[in-house]
Every structure is written in structure tokens, then in C-alpha cells.
Scaffold this motif. Structure first.
Motif, PDB file in Angstrom:
ATOM      1  N   SER A  61       3.042   8.090  -0.144  1.00 19.63           N
ATOM      2  CA  SER A  61       1.758   7.898   0.553  1.00 19.63           C
ATOM      3  C   SER A  61       1.087   9.241   0.793  1.00 19.63           C
ATOM      4  O   SER A  61      -0.117   9.297   1.006  1.00 19.63           O
ATOM      5  N   ALA A  82      -3.703   6.857   4.372  1.00 21.59           N
ATOM      6  CA  ALA A  82      -2.273   6.976   4.670  1.00 21.59           C
ATOM      7  C   ALA A  82      -2.009   6.692   6.136  1.00 21.59           C
ATOM      8  O   ALA A  82      -1.080   5.967   6.471  1.00 21.59           O
ATOM      9  N   GLU A 122       0.825  -1.202   0.000  1.00 21.52           N
ATOM     10  CA  GLU A 122       0.000   0.000   0.000  1.00 21.52           C
ATOM     11  C   GLU A 122       0.860   1.254   0.000  1.00 21.52           C
ATOM     12  O   GLU A 122       0.534   2.236  -0.645  1.00 21.52           O
ATOM     13  N   LEU A 123       1.969   1.231   0.746  1.00 19.65           N
ATOM     14  CA  LEU A 123       2.850   2.398   0.772  1.00 19.65           C
ATOM     15  C   LEU A 123       3.537   2.598  -0.566  1.00 19.65           C
ATOM     16  O   LEU A 123       3.820   3.713  -0.961  1.00 19.65           O
TER      17      LEU A 123
END
Length: 194
Positions: A96, A49, A37-38
Motif C-alpha cells: 500500500s 493508503a 485495496e490493500l
């Protein structure tokens, strides 16, 4: 001579050892998804975030309820910091959108040093890795104390009376400043306006 209850305990222990638990696979899978995800470049969504940073920090430290397990997580984090994080970690945090690039370059590693380390395929130094972990820890703690990432981010970038008019983010460059920010966050968690 073993009694019936003793053999039952032995069987239970051996069965427990033989069956893989979801805890280990789940933590590993969770860490991979947090890193993924980052790494994905997306439009900044503060809530997303913040949850990614919190997931990362909980997985790095462990986030366990018991003190012995939490200490183990802290020691594991200390080992990773001493070994050095990959330079990609700084890029992931910046992409992010949670931490402004200016803040990362001032607090963690300069833009020029980061480019040099990337070119030479080096890890961040232990000092730089420690600063990165410190910044992420405070951002995660701020989200936890304040409730959502957008408000926490505003709080970190706004002058604060409890910190003698300084912005919390400006104090993260030193351990003493970070402790002062964390102390104020603790007060917020206990309902004291700061």
C-alpha cells in the motif's frame, strides 16, 4: 392475555429478525474491499493508503459509537491477534506504500522470519500480529488527528519535541512508546501543538 400493543411489538420484532440488515452485509463487503485495496499493487497515494488503513482498522475494531459495541470490537480484534494474521497482511501493508518496508521489518517481523513463515505457510505469531495491529492503529489515529495521510506520515517520521526529540515511528516497538505517541496525538486532536 396479550393486548393489541403487545402483539404489535411481537410482530415488529419478528419482522426485524426475518429481514437481513445492510449493516452486516455492508460491513462484510466493506472489509473485503479494504483487504482487496490493500492487496492491489498500485503507486502510493497517501490519501488512498490512509483511508484503506482506517477502513481496515475500523472494521477490525468495529468503530462503533457505543462503548459496549466498541468493547466487543476490541475483543474481536484481540481474538484475531491471538490467532495470528496471515503473512500476506504484512505484504499488503507494505504494497500500500503507507508504511516503509524498513519500518515493518524492524517493528513487526524481520524479513527473514517473514520469508520463513511464508515458506512454511504459517500465520504471524500473536506477538507479531499484535505489533502489526499496533502500527496500523497508530497510523490510523495519526491520520484522524492530523487530517490527511501525507501530513500524518511526515509527522510520524519527524523528530518531535513532545517525545524528547524522538521520531514517533521509532517508539512504536513497545507498548509504552506507543502510548506516548497516542497521548501526543490526543493533544493534537484537542488543538495543542505537538
Amino acid at each position: 392475555m396479550a393486548t393489541k400493543s403487545d402483539t404489535g411489538r411481537k410482530a415488529t420484532r419478528s419482522a426485524t429478525k426475518a429481514v437481513p440488515t445492510e449493516k452486516h452485509g455492508g460491513a462484510r463487503a466493506g472489509k473485503e474491499s479494504a483487504v482487496k485495496e490493500l492487496a492491489e499493487p498500485r503507486r502510493f497515494v497517501p490519501e488512498r493508503a490512509g483511508s484503506v488503513i482506517q477502513k481496515w482498522y475500523r472494521l477490525e475494531v468495529g468503530g462503533q459509537a457505543r462503548k459496549a459495541e466498541a468493547l466487543s470490537g476490541e475483543l474481536r480484534l484481540a481474538g484475531k491477534v491471538a490467532a495470528g494474521y496471515p503473512t500476506r497482511a504484512v505484504d499488503d501493508v507494505i504494497s500500500s506504500g503507507l508504511v516503509e518496508p524498513r519500518v515493518m521489518y524492524e517493528l513487526v517481523v524481520s524479513r527473514r522470519t517473514l520469508a520463513d513463515r511464508k515458506q512454511k505457510e504459517k500465520l504471524l505469531s500473536p506477538e507479531q500480529s499484535d505489533r502489526l495491529a499496533r502500527v496500523l492503529r497508530v497510523y490510523a489515529r495519526a491520520e484522524e488527528a492530523i487530517g490527511d495521510m501525507s501530513r500524518a506520515s511526515r509527522w510520524l517520521h519527524k523528530e518531535n519535541r513532545a517525545l524528547e526529540g524522538k521520531r514517533p515511528v521509532d517508539l512504536l516497538g513497545t507498548d509504552a512508546g506507543t502510548r506516548a505517541v497516542e497521548r501526543v496525538l490526543g493533544r493534537i486532536e484537542h488543538g495543542i501543538v505537538s
